[in-house]
Enzyme design. Structure first.
Site, mmCIF file in Angstrom:
data_model
loop_
_atom_site.group_PDB
_atom_site.id
_atom_site.type_symbol
_atom_site.label_atom_id
_atom_site.label_comp_id
_atom_site.label_asym_id
_atom_site.label_seq_id
_atom_site.Cartn_x
_atom_site.Cartn_y
_atom_site.Cartn_z
ATOM 1 N N HIS A 1 31.267 44.729 54.996
ATOM 2 C CA HIS A 1 31.634 43.476 54.754
ATOM 3 C C HIS A 1 31.800 43.088 53.890
ATOM 4 O O HIS A 1 31.718 43.265 52.845
ATOM 5 C CB HIS A 1 29.999 42.635 55.659
ATOM 6 C CG HIS A 1 29.498 42.482 57.021
ATOM 7 N ND1 HIS A 1 30.360 42.589 58.258
ATOM 8 C CD2 HIS A 1 27.886 42.950 57.802
ATOM 9 C CE1 HIS A 1 29.360 43.114 59.267
ATOM 10 N NE2 HIS A 1 28.122 43.341 59.287
ATOM 11 N N CYS B 1 36.326 42.783 56.324
ATOM 12 C CA CYS B 1 36.844 41.352 56.300
ATOM 13 C C CYS B 1 37.157 40.899 54.402
ATOM 14 O O CYS B 1 36.451 40.646 53.905
ATOM 15 C CB CYS B 1 36.220 40.503 57.098
ATOM 16 S SG CYS B 1 35.650 40.903 58.579
#
Length: 294
Positions: free
Chosen positions: A132, A174
């Site tokens: 992430h 991301c």
């Protein structure tokens, strides 16, 4: 008589023209840059030297599961990415090491240890981060940390044995929460510097690094739980097809094309459906990089 002479002169000029065209075609057939679209002629001074004992190390950090305090979901499908990338970079010639579910401290320690190794016999270094993220940050299993904390370990003033060699970072994470809605389209050494104070040869500490991000700043990225992320799929496909022939920027431009053109999200929730993605290349390379030894 004069008319006949003029006709003969024109005939002679025509024969010369035909001969010149044939000669040009023969030269083109013998020119590898014209006949083979996979071959480019580049001066050795503009190429990274890849003729070392080994190509180098590739560290893959694959974070799938996260502590509850992070409020981050498990990254289902990332193991497929890690497995495919392991095969891909191994086939290029890298010595690949995969590390799963690393905390921030563990990520820093591992890469710090690698940066302090002797890379004198290695042509380059690669690091792949699967996790992430947010703009400028990457998640360990216990929280987020600046990506620069990890990449700066391989700066020229820190990792001496990789000075002048390519350092490649592939970051699958991301960089924000914006969605790319897409848009309809109809179209398918520059010189020498002298100084009396310090005549030694120097290069910037950030030189010879390349960062290939899965998406542009501020944007969300997409991952298929059954097939892996769009970026990793395209990266593996591009390296498999072009990795031993094309220059690194050519390869990554094809990755951009594959992700942009071949993928689009689908969901029963319209908010998440029909979204697009485009990777982002940031290069400080100073020469052209081919993985195939010359």
């Amino acid at each position: 008589m004069r008319a006949k002479k003029q006709i003969l002169l024109k005939l002679r000029d025509t024969i010369k023209c035909i001969t010149a065209v044939r000669k040009l075609k023969d030269e083109q057939l013998q020119d590898p840059e014209i006949t083979d679209h996979r071959t480019r002629i580049v001066a050795p001074t503009h190429l990274y030297d890849m003729n070392y004992k080994t190509l180098g190390k590739c560290i893959i950090i694959n974070n799938k599961n996260f502590d509850d305090v992070t409020e981050m979901n498990a990254r289902n499908g990332t193991d497929i990415d890690a497995g495919n990338l392991f095969k891909c970079f191994s086939s290029l010639g890298f010595h690949v090491i995969v590390l799963n579910d690393q905390t921030c401290s563990q990520m820093k320690t591992v890469l710090q240890d690698v940066s302090q190794e002797n890379h004198s016999n290695n042509a380059c270094f690669a690091c792949i981060l699967l996790s992430h993220g947010d703009e400028g940050k990457i998640y360990g299993t216990d929280g987020a940390m600046p990506i620069k904390t990890l990449t700066s370990l391989f700066r020229g003033d820190v990792c001496k044995t990789l000075v002048g060699k390519p350092k490649l970072f592939f970051i699958q994470a991301c960089r924000g929460s914006e969605f790319d809605e897409g848009v309809q389209t109809d179209s398918g050494s520059a010189g020498e510097v002298e100084t009396d104070a310090n005549p030694r040869y120097k290069i910037p500490v950030e030189a010879d690094s390349l960062y290939a991000y899965s998406t542009v700043p501020g944007y969300y990225l997409w991952r298929n739980p059954g097939k892996g992320s769009w970026f990793a799929q395209a990266l593996c496909n591009a390296f498999k097809e072009y990795g031993k022939d094309f220059e690194i920027m050519q390869i990554l431009t094809r990755v951009n094309y594959m992700v942009a053109m071949h993928f689009e999200s689908w969901s029963e929730d319209p908010w998440f459906s029909e979204k697009k993605q485009i990777p982002c290349i940031v290069s400080m390379l100073t020469k052209e990089l081919y993985f195939k030894q010359k």
